[in-house]
Design an enzyme around this catalytic site. Structure first.
Site: not given
Length: 669
Positions: A496, A525-527, A530
């Site tokens: 991230d 970035a991760d969220l 998702a």
């Protein structure tokens, strides 16, 4: 023969100035819906810069309708919504906000939910209210503002996903009560358990990591690089690259906890090396060793492209820039059968509603089987949201279980972090490095509707599993791959913080100049990946309902974050603000708005709005009826509470006593 757009024939109307509602309507328009926008600023935060609402992200592809007078707006709205299938409203007030909607599906999208006060609170006020601001900034400094409406755009994605899911339910007269606060609080999965156990804890940590080192931004001769070393083996490679191999054998630096304790020494060693090199030199040498690294890029179009190395027929390597993502489109638009729509003029009549297969219950994804391959945040959260919507999710873990099971706080074989991102799933342990394990995974996929995988590009293929080939064998299969830079981008390790640097997000965090670039506390970035993946998968399911055909969806964390940050690029503007106070209490002041307290994560979780909307949920799984606290899904249907996962009951793992409560239940939660 090319497919027609996913939502061809769907009519969407939009009223109200909330940016998230405009984004949601626009996303549906990209999938083929006809979008009519009634020009009405009701509900728009007073401090929003005009540039945000004139951006192609908001206006592209829509037919704009202006009432002849202010008094005629309600009449115009009634006429438009009577011909629509979906209506977005975002003005403050009781549900549904503003004038009544005659559409089959009404989406109320406000700051804190229908009927709540401060319904028109701005992006920055929501950053302050949700804990996003309190977790961003230097360890010894003030909370920091992120100068892009990330929460608005993520809420727009959630609203569009909710509409797609509601279409599968097949019933009429549905009202979705969605809020930006719900979306924001659902992003706090890295912090919520620790915050509840220690409400006074501050989570601001600059660009460092509390569990790993070296993990920071480092000055070079001409800029900054972000280096994130996530394992002891990566540390040994780092020591070799920076010319100090003796550090790898130093017992005082042998493990991540020891290096975190000696963070100043570790950072100094890395900085000594980076300061003698350019950004390009540092990135090339560290990247060649397979380390997660990126230049800290300036936000703007230059951060929207990725340079990859390709070889020509003679085997000569050359650098080729991938085209930037379309600014007004979601980063996976080209993978969702998007095509031109037939304009619907305001005077047209006789529009027939599309026919959608009805699901037997209010759980929109019930009956779907999802196989999830991957770890940590992006893929697991996307799959958890599908489980929240009723899908059966089977999580594939390596022998011994996913590494994040061991993170603290932990009871037995499951951590609080793992429970939050994996509730509602079943699990199976498979050794993908063995032929038997690969065959077992292929058998699972053959019986699945959806596959979500977050392994690096090519990793599954090297194990003999080709998702595209499986898709040809099973044409109804929907396969979603999530990676740092996409399947056509570099197969570099992507974390991230590294993607925040590469995408330009760090350049939008306002912090002290002497601190260097700062990451955001929430792992956007991760969220973001998702949320984009969940939207893409549900859209693909709706498309498959109609055509019977699946497809491959390619989600790049980098592209998702570039899309989320585009309204923070130069020229887009940000309202004037100030952050002042002390370590105990900070106040955010935004132009044309009353000052707002900067709430910590625990404050946000236990506030009255969070209790009323039940944003902190207990998932009972143990024999004693107690369980973990997890963050609720931001989706809602038919004014019901968000769906709660069925608990982390994982075959093949030690589940006895795992779900003992870590802390007392919050009153009223």
């Amino acid at each position: 023969m090319p497919r027609s757009p996913v939502l061809h024939g769907l009519v969407v109307v939009e009223r109200g100035g909330r940016l998230a509602a405009s984004v949601a309507a626009g996303l549906l328009g990209q999938l083929g819906a006809t979008v009519l926008r009634l020009e009405d600023c009701a509900g728009r935060p007073a401090s929003d810069p005009a540039a945000w609402h004139l951006h192609p992200l908001v206006l592209a592809g829509k037919q704009r309708v202006q009432a002849s007078s202010a008094a005629g707006i309600d009449a115009a709205w009634h006429a438009l919504s009577a011909r629509a299938h979906v209506a977005f409203v975002s003005a403050p007030g009781a549900a549904p906000p503003g004038a009544p909607s005659a559409a089959a599906l009404t989406v109320s999208l406000t700051a804190f939910g229908a009927g709540e006060s401060a319904a028109a609170a701005s992006e920055l006020a929501l950053q302050a209210a949700s804990g996003a601001m309190a977790t961003t900034g230097p360890a010894a400094g003030a909370p920091c503002v992120t100068r892009a409406p990330l929460l608005e755009l993520l809420s727009g994605l959630n609203a569009a996903t909710s509409v797609l899911a509601a279409l599968r339910v097949g019933s009429r007269d549905i009202t979705l009560d969605l809020s930006l606060f719900d979306t924001a609080l659902a992003l706090a999965g890295n912090f919520h358990t620790q915050a509840l156990a220690d409400p006074a804890r501050l989570f601001r940590n600059g660009s460092r990591h509390t569990l790993c080192a070296p993990w920071n931004v480092y000055r070079t001769g001409d800029g900054w690089v972000s280096l994130c070393v996530a394992s002891d083996e990566q540390w040994r490679r780092t020591a070799t690259v920076i010319g100090q191999p003796e550090l790898a054998s130093d017992p005082a630096l042998a493990t991540s906890p020891l290096r975190v304790a000696a963070m100043a020494r570790v950072d100094a060693a890395v900085t000594t090396w980076t300061s003698q090199r350019t950004v390009d030199e540092a990135v090339q040498q560290l990247g060649a060793a397979g380390l997660p690294v990126s230049a800290v890029r300036t936000p703007g179009p230059s951060a929207a492209s990725v340079v990859v190395n390709v070889r020509d027929a003679a085997g000569v390597a050359r650098e080729v820039p991938l085209p930037p993502v379309w600014f007004s489109e979601t980063p996976l638009a080209q993978h969702l059968s998007i095509g031109p729509t037939t304009p619907l003029c305001p005077g047209e009549t006789g529009v027939k509603p599309p026919v959608w297969p009805a699901v037997a219950s209010g759980a929109p994804m019930r009956g779907l089987r999802v196989v999830e391959i991957g770890a940590y945040t992006a893929g697991p959260l996307a799959a958890r949201y599908l489980a929240d919507m009723g899908a059966e999710v089977i999580k594939v873990e390596p022998p011994g279980g996913e590494e994040s099971r061991q993170w603290q706080p932990r009871v037995g074989h499951t951590s609080a972090y793992f429970a939050n991102y994996n509730c509602g799933k079943r699990s199976v342990e498979i050794d993908l490095g063995s032929a038997v394990g690969a065959a077992r995974l292929r058998d699972l996929i053959a019986e699945a509707d959806v596959v979500v995988q977050t392994m690096t590009p090519g990793a599954l293929r090297r194990r003999g599993i080709d998702l595209e080939a499986l898709g040809r064998e099973h044409p109804r299969l929907i396969a979603c791959s999530i990676s740092g830079y996409g399947r056509n981008g570099p197969p570099a390790p992507a974390l991230d913080t590294v993607i925040q640097a590469a995408s330009g997000l760090m350049g939008l965090v306002d912090g002290p100049i002497d601190e260097g670039p700062l990451k955001t506390g929430f792992s956007y970035a991760d969220l973001g990946a998702a949320h984009v993946a969940a939207f893409g998968i549900v859209a693909a399911v709706v498309e498959r309902d109609r055509s019977g055909r699946g497809q491959v969806i390619d989600v790049a964390m980098h592209d998702a974050l570039v899309w989320l940050t585009q309204l923070g690029w130069p020229g887009a503007g940000c309202p004037p603000y100030r952050v002042s106070g002390s370590d105990a209490a900070w106040a955010l002041g935004v132009a044309d708005e009353p000052a707002e307290p900067v709430q910590g994560v625990a404050d946000a979780l236990l506030c009255a709005v969070a209790r009323r909307r039940r944003l902190l949920r207990e998932v009972p799984t143990g024999t004693d009826g107690r369980g973990w606290r997890v963050l609720a899904s931001p989706y809602r249907w038919c004014a019901e509470e968000p769906a709660v996962g069925r608990g982390v009951a994982l075959p093949g793992a030690d589940n006895a006593g795992v779900f003992a409560a870590l802390y007392p239940a919050a009153e009223g939660a």
